[in-house]
Enzyme design. Structure first.
Site, mmCIF file in Angstrom:
data_model
loop_
_atom_site.group_PDB
_atom_site.id
_atom_site.type_symbol
_atom_site.label_atom_id
_atom_site.label_comp_id
_atom_site.label_asym_id
_atom_site.label_seq_id
_atom_site.Cartn_x
_atom_site.Cartn_y
_atom_site.Cartn_z
ATOM 1 N N ARG A 16 0.994 -1.169 0.097
ATOM 2 C CA ARG A 16 -0.283 -0.090 0.200
ATOM 3 C C ARG A 16 0.529 1.108 -0.125
ATOM 4 N NH1 ARG A 16 -1.264 0.399 6.624
ATOM 5 N NH2 ARG A 16 0.170 1.556 6.941
ATOM 6 N N ASP A 60 8.904 -10.508 6.635
ATOM 7 C CA ASP A 60 9.128 -9.051 7.472
ATOM 8 C C ASP A 60 10.992 -9.206 7.264
ATOM 9 O OD1 ASP A 60 9.630 -8.512 9.990
ATOM 10 O OD2 ASP A 60 7.546 -9.498 10.948
ATOM 11 N N VAL A 61 10.819 -7.397 7.384
ATOM 12 C CA VAL A 61 12.347 -6.951 7.279
ATOM 13 C C VAL A 61 13.073 -7.128 7.989
ATOM 14 C CG1 VAL A 61 11.285 -5.800 5.078
ATOM 15 C CG2 VAL A 61 11.428 -4.592 7.382
ATOM 16 N N ASN A 87 11.692 0.632 1.641
ATOM 17 C CA ASN A 87 10.025 1.298 1.880
ATOM 18 C C ASN A 87 9.711 1.320 3.526
ATOM 19 O OD1 ASN A 87 8.532 3.360 0.975
ATOM 20 N ND2 ASN A 87 6.763 1.672 1.499
ATOM 21 N N TYR A 152 10.853 7.755 16.100
ATOM 22 C CA TYR A 152 10.521 7.619 14.429
ATOM 23 C C TYR A 152 12.643 7.942 13.368
ATOM 24 C CZ TYR A 152 9.108 8.302 9.666
ATOM 25 O OH TYR A 152 8.181 7.628 9.167
ATOM 26 N N LYS A 156 14.954 6.637 11.553
ATOM 27 C CA LYS A 156 15.463 7.578 10.010
ATOM 28 C C LYS A 156 16.642 8.725 9.578
ATOM 29 C CE LYS A 156 11.716 6.372 8.326
ATOM 30 N NZ LYS A 156 10.903 5.246 7.088
ATOM 31 N N THR A 187 -0.989 8.832 3.192
ATOM 32 C CA THR A 187 -0.635 7.560 2.677
ATOM 33 C C THR A 187 -1.915 6.316 4.398
ATOM 34 O OG1 THR A 187 0.974 7.083 4.019
ATOM 35 C CG2 THR A 187 1.174 7.370 1.443
HETATM 36 N N1 LIG Z 1 3.441 8.732 4.959
HETATM 37 C C1 LIG Z 1 4.477 9.409 5.006
HETATM 38 O O1 LIG Z 1 4.047 11.439 5.230
HETATM 39 C C2 LIG Z 1 5.480 9.534 5.060
HETATM 40 C C3 LIG Z 1 6.833 10.938 5.211
HETATM 41 C C4 LIG Z 1 7.914 10.494 5.767
HETATM 42 C C5 LIG Z 1 8.712 9.341 5.362
HETATM 43 N N2 LIG Z 1 8.034 8.563 4.687
HETATM 44 C C6 LIG Z 1 7.912 6.986 4.505
HETATM 45 O O2 LIG Z 1 7.754 6.496 3.466
HETATM 46 C C7 LIG Z 1 8.042 5.211 3.554
HETATM 47 C C8 LIG Z 1 6.611 4.592 3.023
HETATM 48 O O3 LIG Z 1 5.229 4.691 4.276
HETATM 49 P P1 LIG Z 1 3.917 4.952 3.610
HETATM 50 O O4 LIG Z 1 3.543 6.899 3.789
HETATM 51 O O5 LIG Z 1 3.306 4.730 2.675
HETATM 52 O O6 LIG Z 1 3.562 4.425 5.156
HETATM 53 P P2 LIG Z 1 2.373 3.478 4.700
HETATM 54 O O7 LIG Z 1 2.077 2.621 6.042
HETATM 55 O O8 LIG Z 1 1.248 2.845 4.005
HETATM 56 O O9 LIG Z 1 3.299 1.696 4.214
HETATM 57 C C9 LIG Z 1 4.029 1.196 4.897
HETATM 58 C C10 LIG Z 1 4.067 -0.898 4.178
HETATM 59 O O10 LIG Z 1 4.529 -1.085 5.042
HETATM 60 C C11 LIG Z 1 5.046 -1.990 5.215
HETATM 61 N N3 LIG Z 1 5.423 -3.029 6.468
HETATM 62 C C12 LIG Z 1 5.472 -2.936 8.042
HETATM 63 N N4 LIG Z 1 6.624 -3.260 8.631
HETATM 64 C C13 LIG Z 1 6.793 -4.184 8.017
HETATM 65 C C14 LIG Z 1 7.224 -5.056 8.325
HETATM 66 N N5 LIG Z 1 8.037 -5.413 9.240
HETATM 67 N N6 LIG Z 1 8.114 -5.997 7.011
HETATM 68 C C15 LIG Z 1 7.530 -5.627 5.721
HETATM 69 N N7 LIG Z 1 6.496 -4.529 5.819
HETATM 70 C C16 LIG Z 1 6.780 -3.889 6.530
HETATM 71 C C17 LIG Z 1 3.109 -2.217 5.936
HETATM 72 O O11 LIG Z 1 2.506 -3.088 5.988
HETATM 73 C C18 LIG Z 1 2.850 -0.818 5.338
HETATM 74 O O12 LIG Z 1 2.220 -1.846 3.645
HETATM 75 C C19 LIG Z 1 7.934 4.729 4.827
HETATM 76 O O13 LIG Z 1 9.449 4.347 4.561
HETATM 77 C C20 LIG Z 1 7.453 5.566 5.521
HETATM 78 O O14 LIG Z 1 8.832 5.778 6.996
HETATM 79 C C21 LIG Z 1 6.625 8.561 4.932
#
Ligand SMILES: NC(=O)c1ccc[n+]([C@@H]2O[C@H](COP(=O)([O-])OP(=O)(O)OC[C@H]3O[C@@H](n4cnc5c(N)ncnc54)[C@H](O)[C@@H]3O)[C@@H](O)[C@H]2O)c1
Length: 259
Positions: A16, A60-61, A87, A152, A156, A187
């Protein structure tokens, strides 16, 4: 020619959000894509809509053995991995004194150790072929501190740091490693129930663009860094944040788009 023609990409957290958007964009640009996630139902459902060049991999990463099995299975299906997008991540909100050691350990294990294990799993194959691109998704939280997000932030900043180390260690094999620093992106992580008011959030958090970002806008940055167009770019950090980290927005009322 499509920008990733003939390449195979492995994208974590791709069921997602930004990972799914990255998967769809990479496919449009000609890549094979492995969608890796712990969300089996969502990941498989996404793969089912995307055809033969995409497949879902339950991963699971945090699990090193599972990483090795996942990369072997991906290579058996599509051939060598050219692109890794680390990601997958989770988030946690709480001041430092309210954050349990286990909360920090959980986030480190997913966000930082997960990316570390991903790099370890693909480096031997990339070294053997003397090519590869690794894109590590950090955050604006890896460029500055954010009150209430210490756990967090730590993960990061770690992703940003290890990306630079990897860029140095792997340059001789023509493997590029870069980090992307998304701002507020619409998201499930930021907007779990879909109720987020983009303009209001931009006002509350002083985001210069006056709106949050879309997952496709981060995917475009990953595409560029993954592609051969970025052939001389490694160890770089790219903010995709609507100028959020560019500096201090003192008077947002003076900007035309702020209502
Ligand atoms: N959305 C934001 O505002 C935002 C801002 C800055 C950075 N990010 C970063 O962007 C990236 C994507 O996030 P997003 O916004 O799409 O969030 P999201 O929560 O929609 O997607 C994160 C995905 O990671 C998966 N995940 C979580 N733990 C896991 C594990 N142990 N093994 C495998 N998969 C796992 C989840 O199931 C999910 O599908 C992440 O690294 C997040 O930290 C997001």
């Amino acid at each position: 020619m499509a920008r990733l023609e003939g390449k195979t990409a492995f994208v974590t957290g791709a069921a997602r959000g930004q990972g799914a958007a990255t998967t769809q964009l990479f496919l449009r640009e000609g890549a094979n894509v492995v969608i890796a996630d712990i969300l089996a139902e969502e990941g498989q459902a996404l793969a089912d809509t995307l055809g033969e060049k995409a497949c879902f991999c339950l991963l699971d990463v945090r699990d090193e053995d599972a990483w090795l099995r996942a990369i072997s299975a991906a290579e058996a299906r599509f051939g060598p991995i050219d692109i890794l997008v680390n990601n997958a991540a989770a988030t946690f909100y709480g001041a430092i004194e309210e954050t349990a050691k286990t909360d920090l350990e959980r986030l480190l294990s997913i966000n930082l150790i997960g990316a570390f294990l991903g790099m370890k799993a693909v480096i031997p194959g990339m070294k053997a072929r003397r090519s590869g691109s690794i894109v590590n998704i950090s955050s604006v939280n890896g460029l500055r501190g954010t009150a209430g997000m210490g756990a967090y932030d730590a993960t990061k900043w770690g992703v940003r740091g290890i990306s630079k180390t990897a860029a140095l260690e792997l340059a001789a094999w023509k493997i590029r490693v870069n980090s992307i620093h998304p701002g507020a992106i619409d998201t499930p992580m930021l907007n779990p129930d879909g109720s987020l008011d983009s303009a209001q959030m931009a006002r509350d958090y002083a985001i210069a663009f006056g709106r949050v970002g879309q997952p496709e806008e981060v995917a475009q940055a990953s595409l560029f860094l993954a592609s051969d167009e970025a052939s001389y770019i490694s160890g770089a950090e790219l903010a995709v944040d609507g100028a959020w980290t560019a500096g201090l927005l003192v008077n947002s009322q003076s900007l035309g788009h702020v209502q």
